[in-house]
Structures are given as structure tokens and as C-alpha cells.
Design a protein around this motif. Structure first.
Motif, mmCIF file in Angstrom:
data_model
loop_
_atom_site.group_PDB
_atom_site.id
_atom_site.type_symbol
_atom_site.label_atom_id
_atom_site.label_comp_id
_atom_site.label_asym_id
_atom_site.label_seq_id
_atom_site.Cartn_x
_atom_site.Cartn_y
_atom_site.Cartn_z
ATOM 1 N N GLY A 283 -2.331 10.296 -2.986
ATOM 2 C CA GLY A 283 -1.028 9.513 -2.507
ATOM 3 C C GLY A 283 -1.121 9.681 -1.113
ATOM 4 O O GLY A 283 -0.793 8.636 -0.392
ATOM 5 N N GLY A 284 -1.315 10.693 -0.375
ATOM 6 C CA GLY A 284 -1.294 11.140 1.102
ATOM 7 C C GLY A 284 -2.272 10.119 1.850
ATOM 8 O O GLY A 284 -2.054 9.573 3.064
ATOM 9 N N VAL A 285 -3.596 10.088 1.345
ATOM 10 C CA VAL A 285 -4.652 9.351 1.774
ATOM 11 C C VAL A 285 -4.259 7.736 1.842
ATOM 12 O O VAL A 285 -4.521 7.075 2.804
ATOM 13 N N ILE B 72 0.939 -1.369 0.248
ATOM 14 C CA ILE B 72 -0.023 0.099 0.036
ATOM 15 C C ILE B 72 1.135 1.374 -0.018
ATOM 16 O O ILE B 72 0.538 2.252 -0.917
ATOM 17 N N GLN B 73 1.956 1.223 0.894
ATOM 18 C CA GLN B 73 3.079 2.379 0.875
ATOM 19 C C GLN B 73 3.446 2.609 -0.414
ATOM 20 O O GLN B 73 3.614 3.720 -1.064
ATOM 21 N N ILE B 74 3.936 1.484 -1.162
ATOM 22 C CA ILE B 74 4.676 1.714 -2.371
ATOM 23 C C ILE B 74 3.552 2.210 -3.550
ATOM 24 O O ILE B 74 4.030 3.321 -4.428
ATOM 25 N N PHE B 75 2.412 1.785 -3.493
ATOM 26 C CA PHE B 75 1.367 2.233 -4.268
ATOM 27 C C PHE B 75 1.142 4.065 -3.965
ATOM 28 O O PHE B 75 0.800 4.750 -5.116
ATOM 29 N N GLY B 76 0.826 4.241 -2.622
ATOM 30 C CA GLY B 76 0.928 5.463 -2.476
ATOM 31 C C GLY B 76 1.870 6.608 -2.920
ATOM 32 O O GLY B 76 1.750 7.622 -3.450
ATOM 33 N N VAL C 52 2.194 18.266 -0.159
ATOM 34 C CA VAL C 52 0.854 17.986 0.139
ATOM 35 C C VAL C 52 0.687 16.475 0.595
ATOM 36 O O VAL C 52 -0.266 16.209 1.461
ATOM 37 N N GLY C 53 1.333 15.488 -0.129
ATOM 38 C CA GLY C 53 1.353 14.119 0.337
ATOM 39 C C GLY C 53 1.547 14.006 1.835
ATOM 40 O O GLY C 53 0.982 13.184 2.644
#
Length: 277
Positions: free
Chosen positions: A169-171, A148-152, A252-253
């Protein structure tokens, strides 16, 4: 008295907003200024001026950079407001602390003053209202977190070339941390990323955004005019604008991710940072 004053303020503000909307162009009016000037310019000139295929990211990060910066600031302020309302005061420690042996599931109770097992060893602290430990849920969730973190990170890095960006991406990055907290417990989440680190990252995102815009002023441009940094970056002005959008998307992220986790930590545990949901 204060309740009536607050109600009057809300009502007056609402009426003013309703009155002001009367001066707006009609919904979907093709002759409105946004349709006759801005939209056409963004659609036809975005690639030429910013080298960014994703028009939405170009608008948010470049053409409408001021608005997005203040949106990011509002997100940061929301997180700080929740922290100061719920987490700024010390809470009374529980009189009884419970620890579970991770291998056998045996639960031990310790009263204040008693020596407790070392956290992170064979025992883990659990909540007084303990929910049985689910081995499968916790292990599957922990396996999912890095993906999930890599996808973000991918969504943030490619936000100006494909759908995505700093907010999305931050979400996603925040969801990885929240999944860890929900599948394990609040203490596990806090041990991975402390509230101090979250606060610093949330502020760093806003500072990165505003600081990069201010850096453009030092090099002779306007605030958030990324093309002024072309000489510093060793690239042409169009590429500098594209790189500037990437920088502020990272800011922003950072803010969105950290603020969402801050809000979860405080709301889920009522500012105690121990039990959670």
C-alpha cells in the motif's frame, strides 16, 4: 588507502556470508526446522491465534514482528541517507528564472533581483531545460491520482484479510505522488507535500510501529505482544492481535510511502528540489 580498505571489508564480509550459508538447511528440505515446526504452526493456527485470514500478513506483522519493524527502520534510514547526501546542503540559485503563462504558453525570463510573477496564479515557474507542456497528460494524471490513493489505502486497510499490506500500500500511495511529479514538475509535487512533511511522516511510521509494541509492555505484555492491549481496546486477545497488525501496517505504509517520495525528490533533482526529471 580508504578505497582498498573498503574493498577488503566488502570481500571479507562476502566470504563470511558464503561460509555461513553452508550451515543452512538444504534448499527445500522438508525436514528443516522451518518446515517441521514454523510453517505447520502458521498454517494451522493463524486464524485461531490472530483472526487474520492472510497468513503472510500474520507472519510479517505478528509472528515475525521484530524483523518487519527493523525492515521498516532500514527503509527509513535509506531515505534519510539519500536526503543527507543530496539534500542537506544549500545549492546556488539559478541566475535566470523562467515563467510560463498557463493560458497562452508565453515564456518570460527573469534575472536575479527582478520581481517575478506570483506562483500559482496565471504564471507557473518552469525549468531552464523546458519540455513543452502536455495538457492531456497532466490532466489525466491529476484525475488518476485520487483513485490511486484510494486503492493504496484499501490495500493497507485490507492487508490482513486479503493480499496487500503496508509495504504494498505504501508503494501504491507513493506512486500517486510520483505520477504527479512526473506529469507536472517537481515544484508541483513539493507544493502538495513538503519535504518536511515527508520526513515527519517517514519517522512517524517507525514511531507508530515501535510505540504500539512498547505500549503492550506498559500493559504487562512483551514487546509487540498486541494481545496485552485487549483490555485497553475492549476486545478479546485474538481480536487485539488482529487490530495490532492493522496498526503496524499503517505505520509501515506511512514510512514506505514517504521514503519513496523523499528518495525521488532528492535523486531526480540532485537535492535542489526544483527541476526534477
Amino acid at each position: 588507502m580508504m578505497k582498498h580498505l573498503s574493498l577488503a571489508t566488502v570481500v571479507i564480509t562476502g566470504l563470511l556470508l558464503i561460509y555461513i550459508t553452508g550451515s543452512f538447511p538444504a534448499w527445500g528440505d522438508p525436514n528443516s526446522p522451518a518446515s517441521t515446526h514454523l510453517s505447520n504452526h502458521y498454517i494451522t493456527k493463524t486464524m485461531e491465534e490472530t483472526s487474520v485470514p492472510n497468513i503472510v500478513s500474520a507472519v510479517l506483522g505478528d509472528y515475525r514482528g521484530f524483523d518487519t519493524m527493523f525492515e521498516t527502520t532500514v527503509v527509513f534510514c535509506a531515505g534519510m541517507a539519500v536526503f543527507f547526501m543530496l539534500g542537506a546542503y544549500k545549492r546556488d540559485q539559478p541566475t535566470v528564472r523562467q515563467f510560463r503563462h498557463t493560458e497562452t504558453g508565453v515564456v518570460l525570463r527573469f534575472r536575479n533581483g527582478a520581481k517575478t510573477p506570483r506562483e500559482g496564479g496565471a504564471f507557473e515557474e518552469i525549468d531552464p531545460t523546458w519540455i513543452p507542456y502536455d495538457f492531456i497528460v497532466s490532466r489525466v494524471a491529476k484525475l488518476m491520482v485520487p483513485f490511486i490513493q484510494i486503492f493504496g489505502l484499501y490495500v493497507i486497510a485490507h492487508g490482513h484479510h486479503s493480499p496487500g499490506g503496508g509495504f504494498q500500500g505504501g508503494v501504491i500511495l507513493a506512486a500517486a505522488f510520483l505520477l504527479l511529479g512526473l506529469s507536472h514538475n517537481m515544484r508541483t509535487l513539493i507544493n502538495r507535500v513538503s519535504n518536511k512533511a515527508l520526513g515527519l511522516m517517514s519517522a512517524a511510521g517507525v514511531v507508530l510501529y515501535a510505540g504500539y509494541g512498547a505500549l503492550a509492555m506498559i500493559y504487562g505484555g512483551n514487546f509487540l505482544d498486541y494481545s496485552a492491549l485487549a483490555g485497553l481496546l475492549g476486545m478479546d486477545p485474538v481480536a487485539a492481535r488482529s487490530f495490532g497488525i492493522l496498526v503496524i501496517e499503517i505505520g509501515v505504509g506511512l514510512t514506505v510511502m514517504s521514503t519513496m517520495v523523499i528518495i525521488y525528490n532528492n535523486v531526480a533533482s540532485v537535492g535542489r528540489y526544483d527541476e526534477g526529471l
